[in-house]
Scaffold this motif. Structure first.
Motif: not given
Length: 138
Positions: A34-38, A91-94
């Motif tokens: 889920e994190l990868r796709t969204d 996105e903020e984590v990355e």
């Protein structure tokens, strides 16, 4: 929204489908996917047992409440500039990883982790630094 503890932010970056048990890996894969796709998926930083710890196998020595795990959580959060209770997107984590983390930080922040010797998290951090995002897990 997922509730995650500090060091699991790095575990998710290094995740390649392996885990402590089949149920643990399946749960982690679901969150990771889920994190990868969204990447706009929200997470809340918590202190303690999170949605990844919940599937830790009963047949293994439970380490989720060990002091060194809490210390690792706090060190990772400090490195990223996050705090317990904060709600943010993956996105903020990355973005924070790209700004503040190097692959070599894994050797310092996660030196007691049994998964560190596999090099998965270092590779995942490098992938984030290269702008590639999370690994695709089949």
């Amino acid at each position: 929204m997922y509730k995650l503890r500090g060091h699991h932010l790095f575990c998710l970056v290094g995740f390649r489908g392996m885990g402590y048990s089949e149920e643990f890996a399946k749960n982690m894969k679901k969150i990771h996917h889920e994190l990868r796709t969204d990447p706009k998926t929200e997470i809340q930083i918590i202190d303690g047992i999170d949605q990844i710890c919940e599937k830790y196998p009963e047949c293994k020595e439970y380490h989720c409440l060990d002091k060194n795990i809490f210390d690792r959580d706090h060190q990772v959060l400090e490195k990223l500039g996050f705090r317990v209770g904060q709600v943010l997107t993956w996105e903020e984590v990355e973005s924070r990883i790209r700004k503040y983390v190097t692959p070599e930080d894994i050797d310092i922040l996660c030196y007691t982790c049994t998964w560190r010797s596999h090099g998965l998290c270092k590779g995942g951090i490098q992938r984030i630094l290269n702008g590639a995002g999370l690994w695709e897990i089949k």
